[in-house]
Scaffold this active site. Structure first.
Site, mmCIF file in Angstrom:
data_model
loop_
_atom_site.group_PDB
_atom_site.id
_atom_site.type_symbol
_atom_site.label_atom_id
_atom_site.label_comp_id
_atom_site.label_asym_id
_atom_site.label_seq_id
_atom_site.Cartn_x
_atom_site.Cartn_y
_atom_site.Cartn_z
ATOM 1 N N ARG A 213 0.658 -3.491 -18.758
ATOM 2 C CA ARG A 213 -0.750 -3.109 -18.880
ATOM 3 C C ARG A 213 -1.666 -4.289 -18.597
ATOM 4 N NH1 ARG A 213 1.987 -0.735 -23.171
ATOM 5 N NH2 ARG A 213 2.040 1.560 -23.105
ATOM 6 N N HIS B 218 4.508 -0.449 -13.109
ATOM 7 C CA HIS B 218 5.861 -0.370 -13.645
ATOM 8 C C HIS B 218 6.796 -1.236 -12.808
ATOM 9 C CE1 HIS B 218 4.320 2.826 -16.079
ATOM 10 N NE2 HIS B 218 4.050 3.577 -15.032
ATOM 11 N N GLN C 182 -2.304 -0.021 -15.201
ATOM 12 C CA GLN C 182 -0.913 -0.405 -15.447
ATOM 13 C C GLN C 182 -0.105 -0.351 -14.163
ATOM 14 O OE1 GLN C 182 1.373 3.341 -17.131
ATOM 15 N NE2 GLN C 182 -0.624 3.183 -18.177
#
Length: 395
Positions: free
Chosen positions: A276, A94, A92
């Protein structure tokens, strides 16, 4: 100051006993993945009378401190967690603040419900984060140089079809090209990954090179948890780092990562935005991940706190949303920093006592307390813990 009770998140990758042991609670057979301490609306901590911390701060915003309110409004800007992983978390990244604001507005305009499984941006905040190990903690963090990855993978021996799949790595921008192809479901990749895992098992039986063994271990462990997932090949292009207790890594916007196993204290901006790409049963949006991911190779090394006074060490980052200190008491007096900001104090070993004027709060392992801005707090006792605040000002 007021005692806090956090909320547990039972994600399937969590361990069964590490967080219950810290909290002094009997395991119940379910995975305890995270224990949240903060004011996130999804799972706010509770004060002794049951009032959620987010509601309390709505009515008492002065407790956040002037510096935090000026930067972030009347919202606690950080979320503190205990995290314990028995299986790998997803690959993942952000978003940055600008990316989060644009993505959140776009999904709102498109009418995607906030609780929809395919919702990516659940708020308009970035989510930089840091993990500090309480036990040995394994993670994937950023990409190693492609030439190093080619050398390591060749150390497994001849793997049918692997050289062809890895061809982009020898080209300019080849890392991004390969990652996009793998995560997008290239049909040629999965059988190659299966053969890489077989070669990795064989290498672990008699191979001697520690770096190749680390790569082989990653392949085998991830296949056991996510058999047939082609994103395992992306994981093998990433840096694997083992943190010793007390070490941290921190992750900027766009940093690709995946926690593999261990228990630690995590702090992040007060956001739930996750992009993700693999190793998960949750919603994956490869395009969104690749649009936001940093594909520049960079090393990943664990760092200890820098001592700023006896028993108090700061974990340095440049993120304005949070700052974290490690505390270690040996019956001496620790002066807690960031007096002009709202803070959360968490004890992870032994026992510490927080003193604020004539008010004393005895904290055992797993207990925590909210410290409003303006409270000058000293700590005594024998134990270890963490202090969290916003990262603004001279805190």
């Amino acid at each position: 100051m007021r005692a806090l009770t956090g909320q547990v998140q039972h994600y399937d990758w969590g361990s069964a006993d590490a967080i219950p042991a810290i909290l002094g609670t009997r395991p119940d057979g379910t995975p305890w993945a995270e224990y949240w301490l903060g004011a996130h609306p999804k799972a706010p901590s509770a004060l002794p009378d049951g009032t959620p911390l987010d509601q309390w701060l709505t009515h008492h915003p002065d407790e956040l401190g002037a510096g935090s309110r000026e930067a972030f409004g009347d919202r606690l800007p950080f979320l503190l967690k205990i995290l314990s992983a028995n299986h790998a978390l997803s690959i993942q990244a952000h978003p940055s603040r600008e990316q989060a604001e644009k993505g959140f507005a776009a999904e709102n305009e498109a009418g995607v419900p906030l609780d929809a499984p395919n919702r990516i941006f659940r708020d308009d905040w970035p989510k930089p984060e840091m993990i500090v190990a309480l036990t040995d903690f394994d993670a994937l963090c950023g990409f190693r140089d492609p030439s190093s990855s080619l050398v390591l993978l060749s150390g497994l021996g001849e793997v049918d079809g692997l050289n062809e799949v890895l061809t982009p790595l020898s080209q300019n921008d080849g890392l991004a090209t390969l990652v996009a192809a793998v995560l997008s479901g290239d049909d040629d990749v999965t059988p190659v990954v299966k053969r890489v895992v077989s070669a990795s098992r064989a290498y672990l039986n008699d191979g001697a090179d520690e770096d190749v063994r680390s790569l082989a271990t990653t392949a085998v462990e991830l296949w056991e948890d996510h058999p047939g997932d082609p994103s395992i090949l992306v994981a093998l292009l990433m840096n694997r780092v083992r943190l010793a207790p007390g070490q941290q890594i921190h992750l900027c916007a766009g940093s690709m990562h995946a926690y593999l196993g261990g228990t630690g204290v995590e702090i992040m901006a007060n956001s739930d935005n996750v992009l993700r790409g693999g190793l998960t049963s949750k919603y994956i949006d490869v395009k969104a991940l690749l649009d936001h991911a940093n594909m520049t190779p960079e090393p990943c090394v664990g760092e200890y706190a820098q001592q700023i006074s006896p028993g108090v060490g700061v974990y340095h980052t440049t993120f304005p949303e949070f700052r974290l200190w490690g505390l270690e008491g040996h019956n001496d007096v620790l002066d807690l920093p960031a007096t002009e900001l709202g803070r959360i104090l968490l004890v992870t070993e032994g026992q510490l006592v927080a003193h604020c004027g004539t008010d004393d709060c005895e904290l055992s392992r797993g207990q925590s307390v909210w410290l409003p801005a303006g409270d000058e707090v000293k700590v005594t006792g024998q134990g270890r813990g963490f202090l969290a605040s916003a990262g603004v000002g001279d805190s």
